[in-house]
Every structure is written in C-alpha cells, then in structure tokens.
Design a protein around this motif. Structure first.
Motif, PDB file in Angstrom:
ATOM      1  N   LEU A 146      43.326  27.720  53.109  1.00 34.68           N
ATOM      2  CA  LEU A 146      44.415  28.683  53.267  1.00 34.68           C
ATOM      3  C   LEU A 146      43.866  30.076  53.562  1.00 34.68           C
ATOM      4  O   LEU A 146      44.384  30.792  54.427  1.00 34.68           O
ATOM      5  N   LEU A 147      42.829  30.471  52.859  1.00 35.27           N
ATOM      6  CA  LEU A 147      42.229  31.788  53.061  1.00 35.27           C
ATOM      7  C   LEU A 147      41.672  31.910  54.476  1.00 35.27           C
ATOM      8  O   LEU A 147      41.898  32.916  55.159  1.00 35.27           O
ATOM      9  N   LEU A 180      43.175  42.476  49.899  1.00 38.66           N
ATOM     10  CA  LEU A 180      43.917  41.799  48.843  1.00 38.66           C
ATOM     11  C   LEU A 180      43.693  42.525  47.537  1.00 38.66           C
ATOM     12  O   LEU A 180      42.798  43.360  47.423  1.00 38.66           O
ATOM     13  N   ARG A 181      44.521  42.182  46.577  1.00 41.43           N
ATOM     14  CA  ARG A 181      44.370  42.674  45.212  1.00 41.43           C
ATOM     15  C   ARG A 181      44.281  41.441  44.318  1.00 41.43           C
ATOM     16  O   ARG A 181      45.021  40.484  44.503  1.00 41.43           O
ATOM     17  N   VAL A 182      43.365  41.484  43.364  1.00 46.24           N
ATOM     18  CA  VAL A 182      43.176  40.366  42.445  1.00 46.24           C
ATOM     19  C   VAL A 182      42.933  40.932  41.051  1.00 46.24           C
ATOM     20  O   VAL A 182      42.302  41.980  40.902  1.00 46.24           O
ATOM     21  N   LEU A 183      43.450  40.259  40.050  1.00 47.02           N
ATOM     22  CA  LEU A 183      43.233  40.720  38.682  1.00 47.02           C
ATOM     23  C   LEU A 183      41.771  40.504  38.290  1.00 47.02           C
ATOM     24  O   LEU A 183      41.167  39.479  38.637  1.00 47.02           O
ATOM     25  N   GLY A 184      41.232  41.464  37.576  1.00 45.30           N
ATOM     26  CA  GLY A 184      39.817  41.438  37.221  1.00 45.30           C
ATOM     27  C   GLY A 184      39.377  40.200  36.471  1.00 45.30           C
ATOM     28  O   GLY A 184      38.247  39.734  36.638  1.00 45.30           O
ATOM     29  N   ALA A 218      39.342  33.054  41.499  1.00 41.15           N
ATOM     30  CA  ALA A 218      39.824  33.654  42.746  1.00 41.15           C
ATOM     31  C   ALA A 218      38.816  34.661  43.285  1.00 41.15           C
ATOM     32  O   ALA A 218      38.519  34.668  44.486  1.00 41.15           O
ATOM     33  N   ARG A 219      38.253  35.476  42.424  1.00 39.60           N
ATOM     34  CA  ARG A 219      37.273  36.470  42.868  1.00 39.60           C
ATOM     35  C   ARG A 219      36.057  35.795  43.476  1.00 39.60           C
ATOM     36  O   ARG A 219      35.516  36.262  44.491  1.00 39.60           O
ATOM     37  N   ALA A 220      35.637  34.681  42.912  1.00 39.10           N
ATOM     38  CA  ALA A 220      34.483  33.949  43.460  1.00 39.10           C
ATOM     39  C   ALA A 220      34.813  33.376  44.837  1.00 39.10           C
ATOM     40  O   ALA A 220      33.981  33.429  45.756  1.00 39.10           O
ATOM     41  N   LEU A 221      36.002  32.837  44.991  1.00 39.00           N
ATOM     42  CA  LEU A 221      36.421  32.311  46.290  1.00 39.00           C
ATOM     43  C   LEU A 221      36.442  33.426  47.329  1.00 39.00           C
ATOM     44  O   LEU A 221      35.902  33.266  48.433  1.00 39.00           O
ATOM     45  N   TYR A 222      37.066  34.543  47.000  1.00 33.42           N
ATOM     46  CA  TYR A 222      37.147  35.645  47.954  1.00 33.42           C
ATOM     47  C   TYR A 222      35.751  36.146  48.335  1.00 33.42           C
ATOM     48  O   TYR A 222      35.480  36.388  49.509  1.00 33.42           O
ATOM     49  N   ALA A 223      34.877  36.295  47.360  1.00 35.32           N
ATOM     50  CA  ALA A 223      33.515  36.756  47.651  1.00 35.32           C
ATOM     51  C   ALA A 223      32.783  35.763  48.555  1.00 35.32           C
ATOM     52  O   ALA A 223      32.075  36.162  49.487  1.00 35.32           O
ATOM     53  N   ALA A 224      32.973  34.475  48.306  1.00 33.55           N
ATOM     54  CA  ALA A 224      32.324  33.452  49.128  1.00 33.55           C
ATOM     55  C   ALA A 224      32.823  33.493  50.569  1.00 33.55           C
ATOM     56  O   ALA A 224      32.120  33.057  51.487  1.00 33.55           O
ATOM     57  N   GLU A 225      34.017  34.016  50.785  1.00 38.97           N
ATOM     58  CA  GLU A 225      34.597  34.119  52.130  1.00 38.97           C
ATOM     59  C   GLU A 225      34.406  35.510  52.736  1.00 38.97           C
ATOM     60  O   GLU A 225      35.068  35.851  53.710  1.00 38.97           O
ATOM     61  N   GLY A 226      33.504  36.294  52.165  1.00 39.01           N
ATOM     62  CA  GLY A 226      33.126  37.571  52.763  1.00 39.01           C
ATOM     63  C   GLY A 226      33.888  38.790  52.287  1.00 39.01           C
ATOM     64  O   GLY A 226      33.654  39.897  52.771  1.00 39.01           O
ATOM     65  N   PHE A 227      34.789  38.627  51.328  1.00 44.68           N
ATOM     66  CA  PHE A 227      35.506  39.780  50.788  1.00 44.68           C
ATOM     67  C   PHE A 227      34.592  40.510  49.814  1.00 44.68           C
ATOM     68  O   PHE A 227      33.863  39.880  49.042  1.00 44.68           O
TER      69      PHE A 227
END
Length: 165
Positions: free
Chosen positions: A100-101, A118-122, A127-136
């Motif tokens: 999806l990302l 995007l905004r993600v709760l700390g 979710a933060r790991a997924l976003y980081a793995a996708e270059g965020f």
C-alpha cells in the motif's frame, strides 16, 4: 512480497472500509476516540474514494491507505500526505502495508507530486520501521503532542522525496 492486489477504492467499498477502520482502531495510531454507533460513512466530503488505495486478498479488502493534500495552498501542491493506513490483523506481516505504501508513492508521483509526507505517533514502532525501510526520514517531532491511554505521545513528522531514491 504481498499477494494482495492494490487498486483504487470505489464507492461500493464504503461499508467494508468502515468495518476495517473500526476493527483496526487502536491508540497505537489513532488520536480520535474509538468510533461508536451509529457509524458515519467511511467516505465523506473530505475523504473521497479517489483518495484511497485498497488492498484485496482473495476478494476481501484487507487494507487501505489514504492519500491527500497536506494543505489547500498552491505553493504546497507538489506534496502529498499519507493521511491514514490500516491493515487487517490477519493480513499483517505479509507485506500488505508495504504494498500500500509503495502504491501510494507511485500514485502521488503519477499526480505530479515530488514529495510525500506523513505523521505517525512516536510509540508506533512497527509503522515507523516500515516507513523508514521505504525511505521516509524523521523531519520533525512534536514532543508530547497527544495524551493517549494515560500518557503523552510524540507526533513524528516523516517525509521523503519522490524524485530521488
């Protein structure tokens, strides 16, 4: 990789997406109170079907991602923002969120965006790991921005370029 099929949402997906949204509600990612009946439609004047991609597996919707404009300003029109992501519990760990990302990044680029945020709760470590793995990358933190389940939680701002990878 996921065996889910990613497609644009359709008006007929409203009920299934609403049910998925309620089933996945958690203070891990939600700042609004738990939804209570009577439930409003999933799609409304601010969130249309064309703002969503859905993940389908064996004919069942198992996830969605909402993509929108962070502001109505023309000087910000080159940016898209992920404004919601949910994956059914049974589909987690199978690449649905990643698919999806990636679909959202592709769609944002197709729309002419050069950045996605995007905004993600700390405390939402998965979710933060997924976003980081996708270059965020983390671009900012609002410390203690929300008070959830008896504790203060940071609001983490993340983003990435859609033209460099």
């Amino acid at each position: 990789m996921s065996d889910a099929y990613i497609r644009g949402a359709e008006p007929a997906d409203d009920e299934a997406l609403g049910a998925l949204d309620r089933a996945t509600w958690s203070t891990l990612h939600a700042v609004a109170p738990r939804p209570q009946p009577p439930y409003p439609p999933f799609f409304d004047e601010r969130h249309a079907p064309e703002d969503h991609l859905v993940a389908e597996r064996a004919g069942e919707i198992v996830g969605y991602i909402r993509l929108g404009h962070p502001t109505p300003l023309s000087c910000n029109a080159h940016v898209r923002q992920i404004q919601g992501l949910a994956v059914a519990r049974a589909a987690r760990g199978h690449g649905v969120g990643r698919a999806l990302l990636r679909g959202a990044c592709t769609e944002a680029g197709r729309q002419g965006a050069t950045r996605i945020t995007l905004r993600v709760l700390g405390h939402n470590t998965p979710a933060r790991a997924l976003y980081a793995a996708e270059g965020f990358e983390v671009e900012g933190v609002l410390p203690g921005e929300f008070y959830l389940a008896g504790r203060y939680v940071d609001d983490v701002l993340m983003g990435r370029s859609l033209t460099q990878r």
